[in-house]
Design an enzyme around this catalytic site. Structure first.
Site, PDB file in Angstrom:
ATOM      1  N   LYS A 195       0.843  -1.199   0.000  1.00  0.00           N
ATOM      2  CA  LYS A 195       0.000   0.000   0.000  1.00  0.00           C
ATOM      3  C   LYS A 195       0.880   1.252   0.000  1.00  0.00           C
ATOM      4  O   LYS A 195       0.597   2.220  -0.718  1.00  0.00           O
ATOM      5  CB  LYS A 195      -0.936  -0.012   1.215  1.00  0.00           C
ATOM      6  CG  LYS A 195      -2.066  -1.017   1.032  1.00  0.00           C
ATOM      7  CD  LYS A 195      -2.812  -1.353   2.308  1.00  0.00           C
ATOM      8  CE  LYS A 195      -3.796  -2.488   2.024  1.00  0.00           C
ATOM      9  NZ  LYS A 195      -4.423  -3.054   3.208  1.00  0.00           N
ATOM     10  N   GLN A 249      -5.537  -1.962   9.403  1.00  0.00           N
ATOM     11  CA  GLN A 249      -5.258  -3.271   8.801  1.00  0.00           C
ATOM     12  C   GLN A 249      -5.878  -4.384   9.631  1.00  0.00           C
ATOM     13  O   GLN A 249      -5.690  -4.470  10.838  1.00  0.00           O
ATOM     14  CB  GLN A 249      -3.727  -3.460   8.685  1.00  0.00           C
ATOM     15  CG  GLN A 249      -3.315  -4.676   7.897  1.00  0.00           C
ATOM     16  CD  GLN A 249      -3.687  -4.606   6.424  1.00  0.00           C
ATOM     17  OE1 GLN A 249      -3.561  -3.581   5.778  1.00  0.00           O
ATOM     18  NE2 GLN A 249      -4.175  -5.708   5.887  1.00  0.00           N
ATOM     19  N   ASP A 285     -11.569   2.224   3.362  1.00  0.00           N
ATOM     20  CA  ASP A 285     -11.872   0.786   3.242  1.00  0.00           C
ATOM     21  C   ASP A 285     -13.387   0.556   3.198  1.00  0.00           C
ATOM     22  O   ASP A 285     -13.842  -0.560   2.964  1.00  0.00           O
ATOM     23  CB  ASP A 285     -11.283   0.034   4.447  1.00  0.00           C
ATOM     24  CG  ASP A 285     -10.278  -1.021   4.025  1.00  0.00           C
ATOM     25  OD1 ASP A 285     -10.102  -1.206   2.806  1.00  0.00           O
ATOM     26  OD2 ASP A 285      -9.678  -1.669   4.903  1.00  0.00           O
TER      27      ASP A 285
END
Ligand code: NAD
Length: 283
Positions: free
Chosen positions: A53, A97, A120
């Site tokens: 990322k 995460q 997200d």
């Protein structure tokens, strides 16, 4: 014999468009869009994803920072970190995460992210917007990538029979919703589905997001179907999907490989969501 959908090629196009748009953003505002990733613990797969990322951001001219936290962090401390990032004006996208180390609540921390920075798409507000068909929210990255891969074949999703295998919040459910938004007739299959083969044999689009190698075999697939393999599994040290590639490619019309299918799309849409967050937050 199926045509192979090249996820790297399709994702390159998405990334190139983000790179150009990000350059225009920087020229206009004088700062770069920035993604902040919160990484708690030492999960080896998460370490690799986070590095990718960071690399992805740099490649399209965006900033990133990683907040590394010990696996022993308490829920309140994690919440405090997220709130700090919410308040930080230089940060536009926040990603926690997953999976979190044992004992920490995913739901609690995801609910703390400012929905305007939730790249997200897992905050309840953004999930609710997706459910309602309100496109002002953020949609999870992998499902967006799945739709883009299906569209890259040129098929019209409207009216098609589609099967999504897996019902997670991050992949299965949002993928099913996006397919329904595009007017497919969607069946969601999961661990209690009695006869997966019967559902798949009538499906013109199959998306598998389970994490079980060789779950989908050639005799389960309708001839000519589009098969998108989200799954990632390690078998004898090799990365494979949920789909038994060799048998399914004989029956399907289109198929994604693993690696080189869905994986690159996920990062491309994370970059796109981060740029969009920066645009929406810009003065
Ligand atoms: P998850 O574990 O949260 O969900 C798995 C789903 O599969 C569950 O809903 C479960 O009901 C269903 N399932 C389990 N066994 C089944 C069976 N025998 N038949 C039918 N359904 C079954 O996982 P997730 O986070 O949704 O991820 C799914 C897979 O996709 C994993 O392999 C993950 O590594 C991969 N993934 C890949 C990317 C990428 O970018 N390539 C991104 C996200 C997830």
């Amino acid at each position: 014999m199926a045509q192979i959908i090249d996820g790297r090629k399709v994702s390159d196009k998405v990334r190139e468009a983000v790179r150009e748009e990000a350059a225009r953003f920087v020229a206009k505002h004088g700062y770069k869009p920035k993604l902040a990733v919160v990484l708690a613990g030492e999960d080896p797969a998460s370490q690799i994803y986070v590095r990718n990322k960071e690399k992805g951001c740099a490649e399209v001219g965006m900033d990133s920072e990683v907040r590394r936290l010990p696996a022993t962090i308490r829920q309140e401390e994690l919440t405090a970190k997220v709130r700090e990032l919410n308040a930080d004006k230089s940060v536009h996208g926040i990603l926690v995460q997953i999976p979190l180390p044992e004992g920490l609540s995913e739901q609690a921390v995801l609910g703390e992210i400012d929905p305007r920075k939730d790249v997200d798409g897992l905050h309840p507000l953004n999930m609710g917007k997706l459910l309602k068909g309100d496109d002002s929210g953020f949609v999870p990255c992998t499902p967006q990538g799945v739709i883009e891969l299906i569209l890259s074949t040129g098929i019209d999703i409207s009216g098609k029979e589609a099967a999504v295998i897996g019902r997670s919040n991050i992949v299965g459910k949002p993928t099913a919703l996006l397919l329904m938004q595009r007017h497919a007739t969607v069946t969601i299959c999961h661990s209690r589905t009695k006869d997966l083969g019967t559902v798949l044999r009538r499906s013109e689009i199959v998306v598998s997001a389970v994490g079980s190698a060789r779950l989908v075999t050639g005799e389960m697939v309708k001839p000519g179907a589009v098969v998108i393999d989200v799954g990632t599994n390690r078998v004898a040290g090799k990365l494979v999907g949920d789909v038994d590639f060799d048998s399914v490619k004989e029956a399907a019309g289109y198929i994604t490989p693993v690696p080189g299918g869905v994986g690159p799309m996920t990062i491309a849409f994370l970059l796109k969501n981060t740029l969009r967050a920066a645009q929406l937050l810009a003065p």
